[in-house]
Write a protein that holds these residues in place. Structure first.
Motif, PDB file in Angstrom:
ATOM      1  N   ILE A   1       0.811  -1.197   0.139  1.00 26.56           N
ATOM      2  CA  ILE A   1      -0.238  -0.606   0.036  1.00 26.56           C
ATOM      3  C   ILE A   1       1.105   1.525   0.082  1.00 26.56           C
ATOM      4  CG2 ILE A   1      -1.280   1.042   1.265  1.00 26.56           C
ATOM      5  CD1 ILE A   1      -2.550  -2.081   2.450  1.00 26.56           C
ATOM      6  N   ARG A   2       2.077   1.359   0.600  1.00 26.25           N
ATOM      7  CA  ARG A   2       2.673   2.540   0.276  1.00 26.25           C
ATOM      8  C   ARG A   2       3.367   3.347  -0.572  1.00 26.25           C
ATOM      9  NH1 ARG A   2       3.824   3.773   6.098  1.00 26.25           N
ATOM     10  NH2 ARG A   2       2.642   3.035   8.132  1.00 26.25           N
ATOM     11  N   LEU A   3       3.839   1.840  -1.307  1.00 26.59           N
ATOM     12  CA  LEU A   3       4.271   1.958  -2.351  1.00 26.59           C
ATOM     13  C   LEU A   3       3.525   2.380  -3.851  1.00 26.59           C
ATOM     14  CD1 LEU A   3       6.490  -1.828  -2.874  1.00 26.59           C
ATOM     15  CD2 LEU A   3       8.208   0.403  -2.506  1.00 26.59           C
ATOM     16  N   VAL A   4       2.649   1.688  -3.687  1.00 29.13           N
ATOM     17  CA  VAL A   4       1.292   2.201  -4.308  1.00 29.13           C
ATOM     18  C   VAL A   4       1.298   3.603  -4.312  1.00 29.13           C
ATOM     19  CG1 VAL A   4      -1.242   1.786  -5.406  1.00 29.13           C
ATOM     20  CG2 VAL A   4       0.537   0.252  -4.924  1.00 29.13           C
ATOM     21  N   TYR A   5       1.169   4.362  -3.158  1.00 31.13           N
ATOM     22  CA  TYR A   5       0.925   5.344  -3.167  1.00 31.13           C
ATOM     23  C   TYR A   5       2.091   5.658  -3.290  1.00 31.13           C
ATOM     24  CZ  TYR A   5      -4.062   4.318  -2.031  1.00 31.13           C
ATOM     25  OH  TYR A   5      -5.012   3.498  -1.659  1.00 31.13           O
ATOM     26  N   ARG A   6       3.191   5.794  -3.473  1.00 33.01           N
ATOM     27  CA  ARG A   6       4.384   7.076  -3.479  1.00 33.01           C
ATOM     28  C   ARG A   6       4.356   8.058  -3.611  1.00 33.01           C
ATOM     29  NH1 ARG A   6       9.535   2.970  -3.765  1.00 33.01           N
ATOM     30  NH2 ARG A   6       8.978   3.697  -5.353  1.00 33.01           N
ATOM     31  N   ASP A   7       4.032   7.680  -5.565  1.00 34.16           N
ATOM     32  CA  ASP A   7       3.808   8.896  -6.903  1.00 34.16           C
ATOM     33  C   ASP A   7       3.610   9.414  -6.683  1.00 34.16           C
ATOM     34  OD1 ASP A   7       6.346   7.113  -7.567  1.00 34.16           O
ATOM     35  OD2 ASP A   7       5.005   5.986  -8.820  1.00 34.16           O
ATOM     36  N   TYR A   8       2.219   8.859  -6.438  1.00 33.96           N
ATOM     37  CA  TYR A   8       0.857   9.731  -5.927  1.00 33.96           C
ATOM     38  C   TYR A   8       0.740  11.055  -5.252  1.00 33.96           C
ATOM     39  CZ  TYR A   8      -4.281  11.679  -5.040  1.00 33.96           C
ATOM     40  OH  TYR A   8      -5.569  12.092  -4.738  1.00 33.96           O
ATOM     41  N   ILE A   9       1.343  10.480  -3.471  1.00 33.88           N
ATOM     42  CA  ILE A   9       1.887  11.512  -2.445  1.00 33.88           C
ATOM     43  C   ILE A   9       2.172  12.233  -2.914  1.00 33.88           C
ATOM     44  CG2 ILE A   9       3.088  11.749  -0.355  1.00 33.88           C
ATOM     45  CD1 ILE A   9       1.519   9.041   0.511  1.00 33.88           C
ATOM     46  N   GLN A  10       3.599  12.078  -3.883  1.00 35.78           N
ATOM     47  CA  GLN A  10       4.639  12.888  -4.431  1.00 35.78           C
ATOM     48  C   GLN A  10       3.654  14.244  -5.325  1.00 35.78           C
ATOM     49  OE1 GLN A  10       7.974  11.126  -5.912  1.00 35.78           O
ATOM     50  NE2 GLN A  10       8.862  10.361  -3.866  1.00 35.78           N
ATOM     51  N   SER A  11       2.595  14.082  -6.854  1.00 36.60           N
ATOM     52  CA  SER A  11       2.184  14.797  -7.128  1.00 36.60           C
ATOM     53  C   SER A  11       0.628  14.200  -7.334  1.00 36.60           C
ATOM     54  CB  SER A  11       3.354  14.374  -8.652  1.00 36.60           C
ATOM     55  OG  SER A  11       2.732  15.497  -9.747  1.00 36.60           O
ATOM     56  N   PRO A  12      -0.108  14.821  -6.538  1.00 34.74           N
ATOM     57  CA  PRO A  12      -1.628  14.407  -6.701  1.00 34.74           C
ATOM     58  C   PRO A  12      -2.035  14.482  -7.959  1.00 34.74           C
ATOM     59  CG  PRO A  12      -0.988  15.660  -4.365  1.00 34.74           C
ATOM     60  CD  PRO A  12       0.249  15.606  -5.383  1.00 34.74           C
ATOM     61  N   SER A  13      -3.123  14.503  -8.408  1.00 33.95           N
ATOM     62  CA  SER A  13      -3.609  14.299  -9.360  1.00 33.95           C
ATOM     63  C   SER A  13      -4.802  13.203  -9.501  1.00 33.95           C
ATOM     64  CB  SER A  13      -2.775  14.301 -10.622  1.00 33.95           C
ATOM     65  OG  SER A  13      -2.008  14.117 -11.230  1.00 33.95           O
ATOM     66  N   PRO A  14      -5.765  13.532  -9.767  1.00 31.53           N
ATOM     67  CA  PRO A  14      -6.413  12.465 -10.414  1.00 31.53           C
ATOM     68  C   PRO A  14      -6.611  11.483 -11.335  1.00 31.53           C
ATOM     69  CG  PRO A  14      -7.698  14.645 -10.650  1.00 31.53           C
ATOM     70  CD  PRO A  14      -6.600  14.834 -10.659  1.00 31.53           C
ATOM     71  N   ASP A  15      -5.433  12.017 -12.135  1.00 32.06           N
ATOM     72  CA  ASP A  15      -5.039  10.367 -13.570  1.00 32.06           C
ATOM     73  C   ASP A  15      -4.248   9.516 -12.331  1.00 32.06           C
ATOM     74  OD1 ASP A  15      -3.783  12.924 -13.345  1.00 32.06           O
ATOM     75  OD2 ASP A  15      -3.062  11.815 -15.304  1.00 32.06           O
ATOM     76  N   ARG A  16      -3.552   9.987 -11.757  1.00 34.81           N
ATOM     77  CA  ARG A  16      -3.020   9.281 -11.238  1.00 34.81           C
ATOM     78  C   ARG A  16      -2.446   8.814  -9.659  1.00 34.81           C
ATOM     79  NH1 ARG A  16       2.861  10.737 -12.212  1.00 34.81           N
ATOM     80  NH2 ARG A  16       2.900  10.106 -10.391  1.00 34.81           N
ATOM     81  N   MET A  17      -4.504   8.772  -9.638  1.00 33.15           N
ATOM     82  CA  MET A  17      -4.869   8.023  -8.448  1.00 33.15           C
ATOM     83  C   MET A  17      -4.491   6.794  -8.768  1.00 33.15           C
ATOM     84  SD  MET A  17      -6.046   7.858  -5.824  1.00 33.15           S
ATOM     85  CE  MET A  17      -7.034  10.033  -5.166  1.00 33.15           C
ATOM     86  N   PRO A  18      -3.626   5.576  -7.985  1.00 37.11           N
ATOM     87  CA  PRO A  18      -3.917   4.383  -7.961  1.00 37.11           C
ATOM     88  C   PRO A  18      -5.150   3.044  -8.477  1.00 37.11           C
ATOM     89  CG  PRO A  18      -2.284   5.543  -6.461  1.00 37.11           C
ATOM     90  CD  PRO A  18      -3.359   6.139  -6.356  1.00 37.11           C
ATOM     91  N   VAL A  19      -5.298   2.072  -8.681  1.00 36.11           N
ATOM     92  CA  VAL A  19      -6.302   1.540  -8.759  1.00 36.11           C
ATOM     93  C   VAL A  19      -6.065   0.119  -8.068  1.00 36.11           C
ATOM     94  CG1 VAL A  19      -7.920   2.737 -10.365  1.00 36.11           C
ATOM     95  CG2 VAL A  19      -6.100   0.737 -10.724  1.00 36.11           C
ATOM     96  N   LEU A  20      -7.722  -0.408  -8.016  1.00 35.67           N
ATOM     97  CA  LEU A  20      -7.298  -2.230  -7.357  1.00 35.67           C
ATOM     98  C   LEU A  20      -6.256  -2.546  -7.494  1.00 35.67           C
ATOM     99  CD1 LEU A  20      -7.640  -3.684  -4.906  1.00 35.67           C
ATOM    100  CD2 LEU A  20      -9.959  -4.739  -5.923  1.00 35.67           C
ATOM    101  N   GLY A  21      -5.806  -2.518  -9.216  1.00 37.57           N
ATOM    102  CA  GLY A  21      -5.363  -3.687 -10.151  1.00 37.57           C
ATOM    103  C   GLY A  21      -3.767  -3.073  -9.315  1.00 37.57           C
TER     104      GLY A  21
END
Length: 807
Positions: A577-597
Motif C-alpha cells: 500500500i505504501r509503495l502504490v501511493y508513493r508516486d501519487y503522494i509526491q504529485s497528486p492528480s486524479p489521473d495518477r490515483m491508484p486502482v485496485l490493479g
C-alpha cells in the motif's frame, strides 16, 4: 354571602356599551361616553373597570409582581414529563422529588400550582413549520409536505401550560426580589432533577399567560411591550384585560365570548390517584386548575395532631363508659372512632419520623365553554370524575369572581376554603402526564399519541445525534427515513447520503432532483476503493486510515474463499500500500490515483510465498468476473442528496462495495465538516454491514466518530439481536440518543424493554402496532407517536415501498 353586582367594563357601564383600551373615538362619541359615565356615576351604576378587577398592582419586566398588602410573587414555567406511562420505579422517583419540592417551602411562602388549558398558538406553530419557497421541480412536493404539516398541527385542539407561582411578604421591593430569586433557583434545580424543563418567567411571559387565561377561546397573541407603558401612561392590565366581566349570576360568570364557572374541590378521600388532576383537566372544558398551598409550621402541626388525638381519646373513654353502663364489652368501639384513631396516630408518626408536613390546600377549577348548556354538561362530567375519587366538585355560589381570580397564576387566593393535607397527599395532585417535544427548527416525527401535539425535534441538540430505527418488516422503517429526508431537504441545507441496498430510495431521490449512483457489475458508475483524500486534515495520517480500510477489503476478499488474512499477509499488504501511493503522494492528480490493479501487481512482485496466495485471491476482483472495483471514480457526488443504489450487486461484490461506499461517505463527511455543513447519513438494511467482522468493525468505528465530524447517521435494521451480537456493535446502541422504535417481535421486545428501561405501558405501543406507530427515544424522553401520512398525494406515491402501490 356576597351579593351579585353589575357588569364590569373596560371603561364604565352603559347598557352594553364596551370601549376597549386604545380605541380611537370621534368627538361625538367622546361626548356621548362622558355623558354616559356621568349618568352611571350619578345613578350609582358605575362599576369598577375590568382592569381594576385583575388582582395585582404592578407587573415588573423581571417577572416580579406586586400584589398589594406587601405581597410579591414570581412564577416558574415548567414542562411536562412522561409520567403516565413511565415504569413504576420512575413514577416513585418523580413522586419523591415532587414531595421534596413541596417540603422545601416554609410557612412564610405561599405556593400556587397552575394548569392552564388554552388554544395552541397557531401563528407561532405556523412559523415553526414554514418551509422556504422553492422554484425547482420539487416545489409541488414541498407544498404538499407543508400542507401535511399544517393539517397535522390542527389535530391538537388544546395545549397545557404548567406554572408554579410562589408568594412572599416583604417590607421593601428589593427584599422581595432577593427572596424570590433565591426561591426560583431552588425550584428550577428541583424541577430539573425530575427531568422537567423549567425556566423563570419574565414579566412579558407572565402577562402573556394571563392574556391566555382571559381570552381562552382566542388565538390572538398578546401585543405589548414595556415602552408602551412609558409613552402612553397605560397599565399592563390595559393590554391583557378582556372587554368585560359579568359576575352577576349566582353560579357562573361571563367574559368576552365565553361563559365560565368556578368551583372548589372538596376532598374527602384519604388517598388520591396520581392521575386525578389530569383526569379532571381532560374531562369536558376545564380550562384552569389552581392548587394553593401553604405549609403549616411544624410545631403547630404537631400540636394540631396531638390535640386531635386527645379529642379522640376523650371520645373513646366516653364510649367505653357508655358501654359499661349498658352492660356491653368496653373494648367494642365504633368503627369510625377506631379508624380515625389509627389515622391520627399514623399521621403523628409521619410528621415526627417520615419527613411529612401539613399543608393548608385549596383546589380550584374553572370550567369554560361558549354556551351555558355546554358548560353544564362538562361540569357534570367533571363531577362524575370527582365523585368516583370520593371527592366533590362544589360550585362557588356568589363567589364566582373570587374563585376565578384565585385561579389566575398570580399567587392570590381569595377563597377561604381549605383542606389540610400531608405532603404525600398534596403531592398526589402532581400535574405531570406526558412528555412533549416541540423544538424550534425541529423536524416532524409524527404526532404524540397521548396528547395529539406535533413532535418537532432537532437531533443536532442531542449530545450524540446518532440514530437507530428498529422495526419488523412492513412496520414503516424506510417510510420514516424518507419522511425525515424530505423535511431536511425542504427546510435546511444539510447534505444527505443514502446507502440503499434494496432500491427503495431511488424514486424519491429522483423526485427531489438528487443524484442516484448505481453500483452494479453492469453499471458505468464507479467508486474507486483506492481513493485517498490528502487535502482534508482528519487528525491522523490519511495513508494510515486508507491502509486500514484496504486491509479490511482484502480480508473480505480472502473470506470469500474461506480463508483469513494472516499476520504475514497483512505485513505484505501494508508494504505494498505504501509503495502504490508513493508516486501519487509526491504529485497528486486524479489521473495518477491508484486502482485496485496497481495494488494487485505490487503484491505479485513481493518475494514472500504468501504473496502469490494473496494475489490469487485478489485476481478475480482485478481481471476476473468481479472486476467492477478496478476503475477510477467517474462520478461527482456533489449533490445535496445522493443515493448509493447497491440493489443489483451480487453476493460476491455486495460486502466489498458497501464497505467502499461507507468509506466515500466518511470522506464526504470530513470535507463537509470543514465547510461548516452537517452531513446526514441513512444506512438502510444496517444488519448487512454487521454480518462480517471486517465490515462490522469498520462500521462501528466510523459510527462512533460521526458525531465529532458534524455527521448525523441513521441506521435502519429489523432485529435488535444484530446490534447486540458483539460488544463492539453493542456500543452503537448505547451511543445513540435518537432511537425510533416501530412494531417489534416478541423476542426483541423483551430485549429492548430490559436494555432501555421501557415500561409495560410504553411497550404496548410497539406490540402488534400498525405501521407508523411506535416509540421515539429522544435523549432522556420516551414519547409514543403515531403518523397517518396522507396516501392520496404525489408525495406518498414517491415514498411508498408497498408493491401494490407502486406503478
Amino acid at each position: 354571602m356576597k351579593h351579585p353586582h353589575t357588569h364590569r367594563r373596560a371603561v364604565g357601564w352603559n347598557d352594553g356599551l364596551v370601549i376597549r383600551p386604545g380605541t380611537r373615538l370621534d368627538p361625538a362619541q367622546k361626548r356621548e361616553l362622558v355623558r354616559t359615565v356621568r349618568r352611571a356615576a350619578r345613578d350609582g351604576k358605575l362599576a369598577p373597570s375590568a382592569q381594576q378587577t385583575i388582582p395585582y398592582e404592578e407587573m415588573q419586566p423581571d417577572g416580579v409582581c406586586r400584589l398589594g398588602g406587601g405581597l410579591y410573587s414570581r412564577s416558574v414555567l415548567f414542562g411536562d414529563i412522561g409520567y403516565a406511562e413511565a415504569s413504576q420505579q420512575r413514577q416513585v422517583a418523580v413522586l419523591s422529588l415532587f414531595r421534596a419540592l413541596l417540603n422545601s417551602f416554609g410557612p412564610e411562602v405561599g405556593i400556587q400550582l397552575s394548569v392552564v388549558r388554552c388554544l395552541p398558538d397557531r401563528a407561532q406553530l405556523c412559523r415553526l413549520l414554514e418551509l422556504p419557497a422553492r422554484q425547482d421541480a420539487a416545489a409541488p412536493l414541498c407544498r404538499e409536505f407543508g400542507d401535511m404539516l399544517v393539517e397535522k398541527s390542527s389535530l391538537c385542539r388544546f395545549e397545557h401550560r404548567l406554572c408554579l407561582t410562589f408568594t412572599v411578604r416583604a417590607g421593601q421591593p428589593a427584599q422581595a426580589c432577593a427572596r424570590l430569586e433565591q426561591i426560583e433557583q431552588d425550584v428550577l434545580s428541583q424541577f430539573r432533577a425530575m427531568g422537567a424543563e423549567a425556566a423563570g418567567m419574565d414579566g412579558w411571559q407572565r402577562l402573556s399567560l394571563l392574556h391566555r387565561c382571559f381570552h381562552l377561546y382566542s388565538e390572538a397573541p398578546l401585543r405589548f411591550n414595556w415602552d408602551a407603558l412609558v409613552h402612553t401612561g397605560l397599565s399592563s392590565k390595559d393590554f391583557i384585560a378582556p372587554s368585560s366581566f359579568c359576575f352577576s349570576a349566582k353560579r357562573s360568570f361571563e367574559t368576552d365570548n365565553w361563559v365560565g364557572a368556578a368551583s372548589f374541590l372538596q376532598i374527602s378521600a384519604s388517598q388520591l390517584s396520581d392521575r386525578f388532576l389530569h383526569d379532571l383537566m381532560e374531562t369536558g372544558c376545564c380550562q384552569l386548575a389552581a392548587i394553593h398551598a401553604r405549609a403549616v409550621e411544624q410545631n403547630a402541626a404537631l400540636k394540631l395532631v396531638k390535640r386531635k388525638l386527645s379529642d379522640l381519646d376523650r371520645a373513646r373513654i366516653d364510649e367505653q363508659k357508655r358501654a359499661v353502663r349498658s352492660g356491653f364489652d368496653m373494648d367494642i368501639l365504633p368503627p369510625d372512632l377506631v379508624t380515625y384513631s389509627k389515622e391520627a396516630n399514623r399521621l403523628l408518626e409521619d410528621i415526627q419520623n417520615r419527613d411529612e408536613r401539613l399543608f393548608n390546600v385549596t383546589v380550584l377549577l374553572v370550567h369554560a365553554a361558549r354556551t351555558r348548556r355546554e358548560l353544564e354538561s362538562c361540569i357534570a362530567s367533571a363531577e362524575g370524575i370527582a365523585n368516583a375519587a370520593n371527592c366533590r366538585l362544589v360550585r362557588l355560589d356568589y363567589q364566582q369572581e373570587e374563585g376565578y381570580l384565585s385561579a389566575l397564576p398570580l399567587g392570590v387566593n381569595l377563597v377561604d376554603i381549605q383542606r389540610t393535607l400531608t405532603t404525600s397527599a398534596a403531592a398526589a395532585l402532581l400535574p405531570f402526564y406526558a412528555d412533549e417535544l416541540v423544538q424550534p427548527g425541529g423536524l416532524y416525527y409524527g404526532v404524540n399519541a397521548l396528547t395529539g401535539r406535533l413532535l418537532l425535534a432537532d437531533r443536532r441538540r442531542l449530545k450524540c445525534p446518532n440514530g437507530i430505527v428498529l422495526g419488523s418488516p412492513g412496520s414503516g422503517k424506510s417510510f420514516f427515513a424518507k419522511r425525515e429526508i424530505l423535511h431536511v431537504h425542504f427546510s435546511g441545507s444539510d447534505d444527505q447520503l443514502i446507502l440503499d441496498p434494496e432500491n427503495e430510495y431511488t424514486s424519491l431521490t429522483q423526485a427531489l432532483d438528487g443524484q442516484v449512483i448505481y453500483l452494479a457489475p453492469d453499471s458505468h458508475s464507479y467508486l474507486n476503493p483506492m481513493d485517498i483524500d490528502l487535502d482534508t486534515d482528519v487528525g491522523e495520517s490519511p495513508l494510515l486510515m486508507q491502509a486500514d480500510f484496504l486491509l479490511s477489503q482484502c480480508e473480505l476478499m480472502m473470506a470469500a474463499g474461506g480463508e483469513t488474512l494472516r499476520p504475514v499477509e497483512r505485513s505484505v499488504l501494508d508494504r505494498c500500500i505504501r509503495l502504490v501511493y508513493r508516486d501519487y503522494i509526491q504529485s497528486p492528480s486524479p489521473d495518477r490515483m491508484p486502482v485496485l490493479g496497481d495494488l494487485y501487481r505490487a503484491v505479485r512482485q513481493q518475494p514472500e510465498e504468501c504473496a502469490a496466495n494473496l494475489a490469487a485471491a485478489m485476481e478475480i476482483y482485478v481481471s476476473g468476473s468481479l472486476c467492477y472495483l478496478n476503475h477510477r471514480t467517474n462520478v461527482d457526488p456533489g449533490n445535496r442528496l445522493v443515493c448509493y443504489n447497491t440493489s443489483r450487486l451480487g453476493q460476491g461484490l455486495k460486502k466489498l462495495v458497501m464497505s467502499n461506499v461507507q468509506k466515500h461517505i466518511w470522506q464526504r463527511t470530513t470535507v463537509n465538516r470543514y465547510a461548516g455543513k452537517t452531513t446526514r447519513i441513512v444506512l438502510d438494511e444496517f444488519h448487512l454491514l454487521l454480518k462480517e467482522p471486517q465490515t462490522a468493525a469498520y462500521t462501528a468505528e466510523i459510527y462512533k466518530r460521526f458525531r465529532k465530524w458534524n455527521g448525523i447517521p441513521t441506521a435502519l435494521t429489523q432485529n435488535i439481536k444484530d446490534l447486540l451480537a458483539s460488544p463492539e456493535i453493542e456500543n452503537i446502541l448505547e451511543n445513540s440518543d435518537f432511537i425510533l422504535m416501530l412494531n417489534q417481535g416478541a423476542g426483541d421486545r423483551q430485549i429492548l424493554a430490559q436494555r432501555l428501561n421501557i415500561s409495560d405501558a410504553q411497550l404496548a405501543h410497539v406490540t402488534n402496532s400498525p405501521e407508523g406507530e411506535g416509540l421515539l427515544f429522544f435523549g432522556d424522553k420516551i414519547l409514543p407517536f403515531t403518523d397517518r401520512f396522507p396516501n392520496d398525494t404525489q408525495l406518498y406515491r414517491a415514498m411508498t415501498t408497498k408493491p401494490s402501490e407502486q406503478r
